[in-house]
Design an enzyme around this catalytic site. Structure first.
Site, short mmCIF file in Angstrom:
data_model
loop_
_atom_site.label_atom_id
_atom_site.label_comp_id
_atom_site.label_asym_id
_atom_site.label_seq_id
_atom_site.Cartn_x
_atom_site.Cartn_y
_atom_site.Cartn_z
N HIS A 99 -34.77 33.20 30.41
CA HIS A 99 -33.50 33.10 29.68
C HIS A 99 -32.94 34.49 29.36
O HIS A 99 -33.21 35.03 28.28
CB HIS A 99 -33.70 32.31 28.38
CG HIS A 99 -33.96 30.87 28.60
ND1 HIS A 99 -32.96 29.92 28.68
CD2 HIS A 99 -35.12 30.20 28.80
CE1 HIS A 99 -33.49 28.74 28.90
NE2 HIS A 99 -34.80 28.87 28.98
N GLU A 151 -30.10 35.28 28.47
CA GLU A 151 -29.09 35.26 27.39
C GLU A 151 -29.65 35.73 26.05
O GLU A 151 -28.90 36.11 25.17
CB GLU A 151 -28.46 33.87 27.25
CG GLU A 151 -29.36 32.75 26.71
CD GLU A 151 -30.13 32.01 27.80
OE1 GLU A 151 -30.40 32.61 28.85
OE2 GLU A 151 -30.47 30.83 27.58
N GLY A 179 -31.24 25.41 35.44
CA GLY A 179 -30.19 25.71 36.41
C GLY A 179 -30.76 26.29 37.70
O GLY A 179 -30.32 25.95 38.79
N GLU A 213 -40.12 16.64 36.85
CA GLU A 213 -39.64 16.27 35.52
C GLU A 213 -38.75 15.02 35.58
O GLU A 213 -38.73 14.23 34.65
CB GLU A 213 -38.87 17.46 34.91
CG GLU A 213 -38.41 17.23 33.47
CD GLU A 213 -37.70 18.44 32.85
OE1 GLU A 213 -37.41 19.43 33.56
OE2 GLU A 213 -37.41 18.38 31.64
N CYS A 228 -33.02 28.88 34.16
CA CYS A 228 -34.13 27.96 33.88
C CYS A 228 -33.91 26.63 34.60
O CYS A 228 -34.04 26.59 35.82
CB CYS A 228 -34.31 27.81 32.37
SG CYS A 228 -36.00 27.32 31.94
N LYS A 248 -23.26 32.11 6.90
CA LYS A 248 -24.26 32.97 6.26
C LYS A 248 -24.97 33.83 7.30
O LYS A 248 -25.25 35.00 7.05
CB LYS A 248 -25.36 32.13 5.59
CG LYS A 248 -24.95 31.39 4.36
CD LYS A 248 -26.18 30.87 3.64
CE LYS A 248 -27.09 29.96 4.46
NZ LYS A 248 -26.55 28.65 4.76
N GLY A 294 -32.09 23.28 30.23
CA GLY A 294 -31.97 21.94 29.68
C GLY A 294 -33.23 21.13 29.92
O GLY A 294 -34.13 21.56 30.64
N GLU A 329 -32.20 35.49 4.62
CA GLU A 329 -31.23 34.40 4.51
C GLU A 329 -31.95 33.07 4.32
O GLU A 329 -32.91 32.78 5.03
CB GLU A 329 -30.40 34.36 5.82
CG GLU A 329 -29.41 33.22 5.86
CD GLU A 329 -28.84 32.96 7.26
OE1 GLU A 329 -29.03 33.80 8.17
OE2 GLU A 329 -28.20 31.92 7.44
N ASP A 346 -29.24 21.79 -2.56
CA ASP A 346 -30.12 20.96 -1.75
C ASP A 346 -31.50 20.92 -2.42
O ASP A 346 -32.01 21.96 -2.85
CB ASP A 346 -30.34 21.56 -0.35
CG ASP A 346 -29.07 21.65 0.47
OD1 ASP A 346 -28.08 21.00 0.08
OD2 ASP A 346 -29.07 22.37 1.49
N LEU A 349 -23.99 34.97 10.20
CA LEU A 349 -23.19 36.10 10.67
C LEU A 349 -23.00 37.13 9.56
O LEU A 349 -22.98 38.33 9.82
CB LEU A 349 -21.83 35.62 11.18
CG LEU A 349 -21.87 34.97 12.56
CD1 LEU A 349 -20.54 34.31 12.89
CD2 LEU A 349 -22.23 36.00 13.62
N SER A 392 -22.00 23.67 4.31
CA SER A 392 -22.86 24.29 5.32
C SER A 392 -21.96 24.92 6.39
O SER A 392 -20.73 24.78 6.34
CB SER A 392 -23.80 23.25 5.92
OG SER A 392 -23.05 22.20 6.46
#
Ligand code: GLN
Length: 558
Positions: free
Chosen positions: A513, A515, A389, A411, A387, A20, A360, A146, A153, A22, A16
């Site tokens: 987010h 990112e 942060g 939280e 988030c 794959k 997180g 993919e 497996d 990428l 594993s």
């Protein structure tokens, strides 16, 4: 009418984590560079309906799409390598397939049939693959599919069987099977070993799929004789045995695979006539990454899941993109926030040019994050909170600048008298965990004149979310009166989406987010702004003219 979609199937063998995802993303990049419209799918054999309920330690990052799906992190690679936008349909699991089939069975839709893996599960898989080939109302030219896991497996068998059937139905001129394997170098023998690849291809053939192309992961070039040996034993033409030598920059992979002739082979087999790929933007990105001209800056990522880098995959890439834009090297340090609790902020953070506190869940390490944010605020070190942060930045501000010493997020402290971050209205009665957060793209209105508005160069933006808590409106007025700038809100102004501080080199937090939307050739403005500020600090620290950094505007690499 658009032409029917052709397919590239990507499976993996031997081990594993063989890359794959990428490889599949790179195929997308290469075909797109030839002018084709592509999309990527990820089929995951596990039973969770989606990865949203899995621990980041188990699964790595959960990638969020515009339409609010919680997906596999490979979707992030697909979006970063191609211009295709992932949707809910681009990723599905065994759990999702069974959920759909069982629901149809309960409704009596199988008309009395015995419901079985073949044909009912495999039909459902095939229907879902076909569904994902439609983008914006027409079918894409090529869909790259993919399958997660490794051949052999038990749980991936229905997926591979569905691929076998599809290839039979569509014909060999419409489907290429690409198998990614490992060719390890055994130091003691001083040799590259082909046996694992031979066995892996044998397993593929046992389930009825003859690979057309082999992508051989290796740490050194494969000689012609090694390729011939692999070809002979695997029944794959020698020109279709492609070496994928380890690259130091993932954006080099499309270039490396193109040099081995991969995209030409795929197009030949699929009978696609297309122009030669224009890979100039990829060359430029790789060159900038490898030989940055403007020095380096060191950024600390203060988190909880720091031992598994895959947990912060998109974040990591976004910082790299921003470095490429500024033509500087971005050194990333992953810091466990619990260490800050034990040793203090100064001991751990001194020497960093920027502090990033990412998203997180759960309260472990949150006090360390708050200390890190305080340190960055007081020392004038660039800070970027995403988030959780941003929520922690609001708690820090409330505690130390707004006189609410016991402020917290609901939280982490159910009974806090000052919940400056609280459960969102719509989340109150929610009990189920899967797919129930505030998810996906939402519009955000930026306050003119703020750092956020300047960086985006726009007033209306759209970003992706994944959270249950929000900045509480009960304390908002007080926080603003004490100097917290609310630079972005939902269009109705009810939800705080961005905050920042004045009189600080860079102190920005966002509830969403960013990112997920950064690209190597189009870095995200917030990351670009943050890395720019960190670079300025690094230069100032190095005693060089900070002015040069200020002048270094990020460049789009398109
Ligand atoms: N745990 C926080 C919430 O649910 C933050 C989530 C996140 O960082 N993605 O609101």
């Amino acid at each position: 009418m658009s032409r029917p979609t052709k397919f590239v199937f990507v499976t993996g063998g031997v081990v594993s984590s063989i890359g794959k995802g990428l490889a599949a993303a790179s195929v997308g990049a290469l075909l797109e560079a030839r002018g084709l419209r592509v999309t990527n799918l990820k089929l995951d054999p596990y039973i969770n309906v989606d990865p949203g309920t899995m621990s980041p330690y188990q699964h790595g990052e959960v990638f969020v799409t515009d339409d609010g799906a919680e997906g596999d992190l490979d979707l992030g690679h697909y979006e970063r390598f191609t211009s295709s936008r992932m949707q809910r349909t681009n990723n599905f699991t065994t759990g999702k397939v069974y959920e759909a089939v069982i629901s149809k069975e309960r409704k009596g839709q199988y008309l009395g049939a015995t419901v079985q893996v073949i044909p009912h599960i495999t039909d459902e898989i095939k229907a879902r693959i076909r569904e994902a080939t439609i983008e914006g109302g027409s079918s894409v030219d090529v869909a790259i599919v993919e399958v997660g896991g490794t051949v052999g497996d038990i749980e991936s068998l229905p997926f591979l069987e569905a691929l076998r059937q599809l290839k039979l139905e569509l014909g060999p001129q419409n489907v290429v099977s690409m198998h990614v394997t490992l060719v390890p170098h055994i130091a003691a023998a001083g040799e590259l070993k082909t046996k694992p690849t031979q066995h892996s291809v044998k397993q593929m053939r046992e389930i009825g799929i003859q690979p057309d192309i082999l992508i051989c992961r290796t740490d050194r070039p494969l000689s012609r004789s090694i390729k011939e040996k692999i070809s002979l034993f695997s029944n794959v033409p020698v020109d279709s045995v492609i070496a994928a030598i380890d690259v130091s920059c993932i954006y080099e992979l499309p270039l490396a695979l193109n040099a081995e002739g991969l995209d030409t082979k795929i197009c030949e087999q699929l009978n696609i006539w297309s122009r030669r790929p224009d890979l100039t933007p990829w060359h430029r990105v790789v060159e900038r990454f490898k030989t940055p001209q403007k020095g380096a800056t060191t950024i600390g990522i203060i988190g909880k899941y720091v031992h598994l880098r895959d947990s912060y995959k998109s974040l990591h890439e976004s910082l790299i993109h921003a470095g490429i834009a500024h033509d500087c090297k971005v050194e990333l340090r992953y810091i466990d926030s619990e260490n800050i609790e034990k040793q203090g902020a100064e001991a751990i953070l001194a020497g960093l040019d920027g502090i990033l506190v990412p998203g997180g869940f759960g309260d472990r390490g949150t006090e360390g994050k708050i200390e890190a944010i305080r340190w960055a605020r007081e020392k004038g070190v660039p800070f970027f909170g995403i988030c959780l942060g941003m929520q922690m930045a609001v708690v820090e501000f409330a505690r130390h600048l707004a006189g609410l010493e016991d402020a917290n997020s609901r939280e982490f402290d159910k009974d806090t008298p000052n919940a400056v971050v609280d459960l969102m209205e719509g989340q109150r009665g929610v009990r189920d965990k899967g797919g129930t957060m505030r998810l996906g793209a939402y519009p955000c209105t930026l306050q003119p004149g703020t750092v956020a508005a300047k960086l985006y160069g726009a007033q209306e933006i759209s970003e992706r979310h994944r959270h249950r808590y929000e900045v509480s409106n009960e304390h908002r007025e007080l926080l603003v009166a004490k100097g917290l700038v609310v630079s972005g809100t939902s269009p109705d102004k009810r939800l705080v989406e961005m905050v920042e501080l004045k009189d600080h080199p860079f102190f920005v937090g966002c509830q969403f987010h960013p990112e997920f939307k950064s690209r190597p050739m189009a870095p995200h403005p917030l990351f670009a702004g943050f890395v720019g500020a960190a670079l300025e600090r690094a230069m100032a620290r190095a005693g060089r003219s900070a002015q040069t950094a200020k002048d270094s505007q990020p460049h789009s690499m398109n």
